[in-house]
Scaffold this active site. Structure first.
Site, PDB file in Angstrom:
ATOM      1  N   GLU A  73       0.845  -1.205   0.000  1.00  0.00           N
ATOM      2  CA  GLU A  73       0.000   0.000   0.000  1.00  0.00           C
ATOM      3  C   GLU A  73       0.871   1.241   0.000  1.00  0.00           C
ATOM      4  OE1 GLU A  73      -3.693   0.118   2.036  1.00  0.00           O
ATOM      5  OE2 GLU A  73      -3.361  -1.855   2.905  1.00  0.00           O
TER       6      GLU A  73
HETATM    7  C1  LIG Z   1      -6.158  -9.412   7.614  1.00  0.00           C
HETATM    8  C2  LIG Z   1      -5.019  -8.449   7.512  1.00  0.00           C
HETATM    9  C3  LIG Z   1      -4.867  -7.675   6.387  1.00  0.00           C
HETATM   10  C4  LIG Z   1      -3.796  -6.790   6.280  1.00  0.00           C
HETATM   11  N1  LIG Z   1      -3.609  -6.114   5.114  1.00  0.00           N
HETATM   12  C5  LIG Z   1      -2.495  -5.387   4.939  1.00  0.00           C
HETATM   13  C6  LIG Z   1      -2.162  -4.902   3.664  1.00  0.00           C
HETATM   14  O1  LIG Z   1      -2.863  -5.184   2.686  1.00  0.00           O
HETATM   15  N2  LIG Z   1      -1.062  -4.114   3.545  1.00  0.00           N
HETATM   16  C7  LIG Z   1      -0.258  -3.820   4.597  1.00  0.00           C
HETATM   17  O2  LIG Z   1       0.735  -3.091   4.436  1.00  0.00           O
HETATM   18  N3  LIG Z   1      -0.532  -4.332   5.831  1.00  0.00           N
HETATM   19  C8  LIG Z   1      -1.608  -5.118   6.007  1.00  0.00           C
HETATM   20  N4  LIG Z   1      -1.852  -5.699   7.213  1.00  0.00           N
HETATM   21  C9  LIG Z   1      -1.003  -5.340   8.366  1.00  0.00           C
HETATM   22  C10 LIG Z   1       0.345  -6.086   8.365  1.00  0.00           C
HETATM   23  O3  LIG Z   1       0.129  -7.443   8.161  1.00  0.00           O
HETATM   24  C11 LIG Z   1       1.006  -5.877   9.720  1.00  0.00           C
HETATM   25  O4  LIG Z   1       1.105  -4.488   9.985  1.00  0.00           O
HETATM   26  C12 LIG Z   1       2.416  -6.460   9.819  1.00  0.00           C
HETATM   27  O5  LIG Z   1       2.536  -7.695   9.171  1.00  0.00           O
HETATM   28  C13 LIG Z   1       2.759  -6.587  11.298  1.00  0.00           C
HETATM   29  O6  LIG Z   1       4.061  -7.075  11.489  1.00  0.00           O
HETATM   30  P1  LIG Z   1       4.661  -7.137  12.967  1.00  0.00           P
HETATM   31  O7  LIG Z   1       5.998  -7.748  12.872  1.00  0.00           O
HETATM   32  O8  LIG Z   1       4.512  -5.822  13.615  1.00  0.00           O
HETATM   33  O9  LIG Z   1       3.676  -8.090  13.783  1.00  0.00           O
HETATM   34  P2  LIG Z   1       3.360  -9.654  13.559  1.00  0.00           P
HETATM   35  O10 LIG Z   1       3.371  -9.989  12.136  1.00  0.00           O
HETATM   36  O11 LIG Z   1       2.133  -9.930  14.345  1.00  0.00           O
HETATM   37  O12 LIG Z   1       4.619 -10.366  14.250  1.00  0.00           O
HETATM   38  C14 LIG Z   1       4.679 -10.628  15.624  1.00  0.00           C
HETATM   39  C15 LIG Z   1       5.073 -12.078  15.835  1.00  0.00           C
HETATM   40  O13 LIG Z   1       5.046 -12.340  17.254  1.00  0.00           O
HETATM   41  C16 LIG Z   1       4.592 -13.668  17.448  1.00  0.00           C
HETATM   42  N5  LIG Z   1       4.097 -13.780  18.843  1.00  0.00           N
HETATM   43  C17 LIG Z   1       2.933 -13.347  19.354  1.00  0.00           C
HETATM   44  N6  LIG Z   1       2.860 -13.638  20.661  1.00  0.00           N
HETATM   45  C18 LIG Z   1       4.007 -14.266  20.982  1.00  0.00           C
HETATM   46  C19 LIG Z   1       4.522 -14.812  22.186  1.00  0.00           C
HETATM   47  N7  LIG Z   1       3.827 -14.775  23.328  1.00  0.00           N
HETATM   48  N8  LIG Z   1       5.753 -15.401  22.165  1.00  0.00           N
HETATM   49  C20 LIG Z   1       6.483 -15.448  21.016  1.00  0.00           C
HETATM   50  N9  LIG Z   1       6.029 -14.938  19.839  1.00  0.00           N
HETATM   51  C21 LIG Z   1       4.813 -14.352  19.827  1.00  0.00           C
HETATM   52  C22 LIG Z   1       3.505 -13.835  16.403  1.00  0.00           C
HETATM   53  O14 LIG Z   1       3.279 -15.201  16.127  1.00  0.00           O
HETATM   54  C23 LIG Z   1       4.103 -13.070  15.211  1.00  0.00           C
HETATM   55  O15 LIG Z   1       4.822 -13.953  14.361  1.00  0.00           O
HETATM   56  C24 LIG Z   1      -2.885  -6.638   7.346  1.00  0.00           C
HETATM   57  C25 LIG Z   1      -3.035  -7.432   8.482  1.00  0.00           C
HETATM   58  C26 LIG Z   1      -4.074  -8.338   8.560  1.00  0.00           C
HETATM   59  C27 LIG Z   1      -4.172  -9.242   9.753  1.00  0.00           C
END
Ligand SMILES: Cc1cc2nc3c(=O)[nH]c(=O)nc-3n(C[C@H](O)[C@H](O)[C@H](O)COP(=O)(O)OP(=O)(O)OC[C@H]3O[C@@H](n4cnc5c(N)ncnc54)[C@H](O)[C@@H]3O)c2cc1C
Length: 511
Positions: A73
């Site tokens: 995006e």
């Molecule tokens: C349905 C949906 C649609 C989306 N669409 C878009 C899009 O089209 N474009 C876009 O840019 N963004 C989109 N997003 C947002 C994007 O996916 C997220 O902003 C991004 O992937 C988040 O990354 P992160 O590393 O912050 O968190 P996460 O990907 O949540 O990574 C955190 C990790 O921590 C792990 N974890 C959790 N609890 C624990 C624990 N207690 N112990 C150890 N590990 C743990 C989880 O398993 C996960 O792997 C979307 C999200 C969703 C759900």
């Protein structure tokens, strides 16, 4: 890179420099940044059996679909979105999403095509969103108090009320933020920094390797791997962290399996939903200001429901038919439809996007009930002979304890200093990262990407330069009643003038 042996890994007393909790985009980018800076003595603890987090592919109808993040995006402006760069570097298969014709693809509840009405309302919505964005800019510049997007619509003089107006409004706001305008902050989402800075085009990823291939490739830059499988013992999958002790002398991280890891620092990248749920016990408990900030921010829910049909019955002649809206009297009831005929011709797959309360409701009901509801909606849209879906997939981001929702949304009333309280490290040892910690790009893959880099750099500044800032972010002075107030009043006056002009314009154009 310092290698650890299998025995080391089993030793609960094994000490690292840094522990990273979570192997989504943020966690992998944090580790990648540390590794670039010469810090290789870390371990990544991930609850699930894979890396990627909310970038997660699945097989459906013989194709690879994305349950979580789907689009890159923010593309086409002079500043390049880093995810766009990565996606091109790894040649992800992507499709430009063309929303131009949307107002001609609105279906009403009684089977009528809302063509003309759609165009008129779309034009009005465009005018109102432009005005709302400029009010958002004014409010940020003058640092005056926040209001919701809905309040701004009311000030503008037009609140959507008919099903067609409501579905267009839904498309404009809920489809992006996963929460209604009543909840969403004007000051922090209007204009949306993602589209404002990177451009307003979106590209849908439809690649057999999955969108998460980007996270995999970033991980391979610093973790050992063989044939695309990460073999490096510093990545520990199926490891659920459930307690973190922290002090200025270091951290101790405990898992559900009873293991514990020690380090000088920890970067926690789990979602806002996980932090709010209490799955991880922090010892000592967070200070009140941190708890309040974390509780004020919203973990929204956005669900793409995938459906497979025995045959295609929707129009699919070219890109302008890809997106369809269903205008129900109940706002947000199966509103935004998209077929995957361009990406996967002949697969007969569509998906419908729901958010918020509808997501929570549908996640909890049996799939056959969702099939019945969807079938009724499609009959309204396309006529009584529409076939029933033969397969359905409802991702459950809200009830999954490792996510607790889909992405964060900035609600009305959270000021910048309160947002900084979400990011703020504790005792120079406990750092926070993840999409919800990025002030401008929260909710997006690129937000997670930048937040990983930011948290690692903050930790490096502490470790290498002794800059371990551990202060409670405070409200700027004028919020506590100083003379800056005057500017605010001036800006308000100007906004009121504009408001009046807009109202007059609306009255003139009202049907
Ligand atoms: C349905 C949906 C649609 C989306 N669409 C878009 C899009 O089209 N474009 C876009 O840019 N963004 C989109 N997003 C947002 C994007 O996916 C997220 O902003 C991004 O992937 C988040 O990354 P992160 O590393 O912050 O968190 P996460 O990907 O949540 O990574 C955190 C990790 O921590 C792990 N974890 C959790 N609890 C624990 C624990 N207690 N112990 C150890 N590990 C743990 C989880 O398993 C996960 O792997 C979307 C999200 C969703 C759900």
């Amino acid at each position: 890179a310092r290698k650890i042996t299998a025995e080391d890994a089993l030793d609960a007393k094994y000490s690292f420099d840094v522990i990273i909790v979570g192997a989504g985009m943020a966690g992998i980018m944090a580790a990648n940044t540390l590794s670039e800076a010469g810090i290789d003595d870390f371990v990544i603890l991930e609850a699930t059996d894979r890396i990627g987090g909310r970038m997660r592919e699945a097989d459906f109808a013989g194709k690879r679909i994305e349950l979580g993040a789907n689009w890159v995006e923010g593309v086409n402006e002079t500043t390049t979105n880093p995810i766009w760069e990565l996606a091109n570097k790894h040649k992800l298969r992507m499709f430009y999403s063309n929303f131009d014709n949307l107002s001609s693809n609105i279906y009403t509840q009684d089977g009528h095509f809302a063509n003309k009405l759609g165009d008129i309302y779309m034009k009005k919505l465009d005018d109102s969103s432009e005005w709302i964005e400029s009010l958002g800019i004014k409010k940020s510049q003058s640092n005056s108090a926040d209001i919701s997007v809905f309040t701004a619509q009311r000030i503008y003089g037009k609140v959507p009320s008919t099903p067609v107006e409501m579905v267009l409004d839904y498309y404009n706001y809920d489809y992006e933020f996963a929460e209604p305008p009543r909840v969403t902050s004007l000051k922090n989402t209007q204009p949306n920094p993602t589209f404002h800075n990177f451009g307003d085009s979106n590209f849908l990823v439809a690649d057999q390797r999955g969108y998460s291939y980007l996270v995999q490739k970033l991980a391979e830059e610093f973790l050992d791997s063989k044939d695309g499988v990460i073999t490096d013992p510093r990545l520990k999958l199926n490891t659920v962290v459930n307690n973190i002790r922290y002090s200025k002398n270091g951290v101790k991280v405990g898992t559900e399996g009873g293991k514990s890891y020690k380090a000088k620092y920890v970067i926690v990248t789990v979602s806002l939903g996980v932090l709010q749920s209490g799955l991880i016990k922090f010892i000592p408990p967070f200070p009140d200001w941190k708890i309040e900030a974390l509780s004020e921010f919203d973990m929204a829910v956005y669900t793409k429901i995938f459906l497979k049909f025995p045959y295609k019955f929707w129009p699919s002649n070219g890109p302008l038919t890809e997106f369809m809206l269903y205008a129900d009297e109940h706002r947000g009831y199966y509103p935004v439809w998209q077929h995957l005929e361009n990406e996967y011709p002949g697969a007969n797959v569509m998906f419908v996007t729901v958010t918020d309360d509808e997501s929570r409701r549908i996640e909890q009901q049996p799939p056959n009930e969702t099939i019945e509801e969807v079938h009724e909606v499609l009959k309204n849209m396309f006529g009584p002979s529409v076939p029933k879906p033969i397969d359905i997939l409802v991702p459950k981001w809200f009830s999954n304890r490792f996510f607790g929702g889909s992405f964060s949304n900035w609600p009305i009333g959270v000021e910048s200093y309160e947002f900084e309280r979400i990011q703020a490290p504790l005792k120079g040892a406990l750092y926070f990262s993840g999409e919800h910690t990025h002030e401008h790009y929260n909710g997006y893959v690129h937000g997670a990407y930048y937040s990983g880099i930011d948290a690692a750099n903050r930790l490096l500044a502490c470790k290498k330069e002794g800059k371990c800032i551990d202060e409670v972010p405070q409200a700027p002075p004028h919020r506590r009643g100083s003379k800056k107030r005057r500017n605010v009043d001036e800006a308000e006056m100007e906004a009121i003038k504009e408001r009046d002009a807009a109202r007059q314009a609306w009255k003139k154009s009202a049907m």
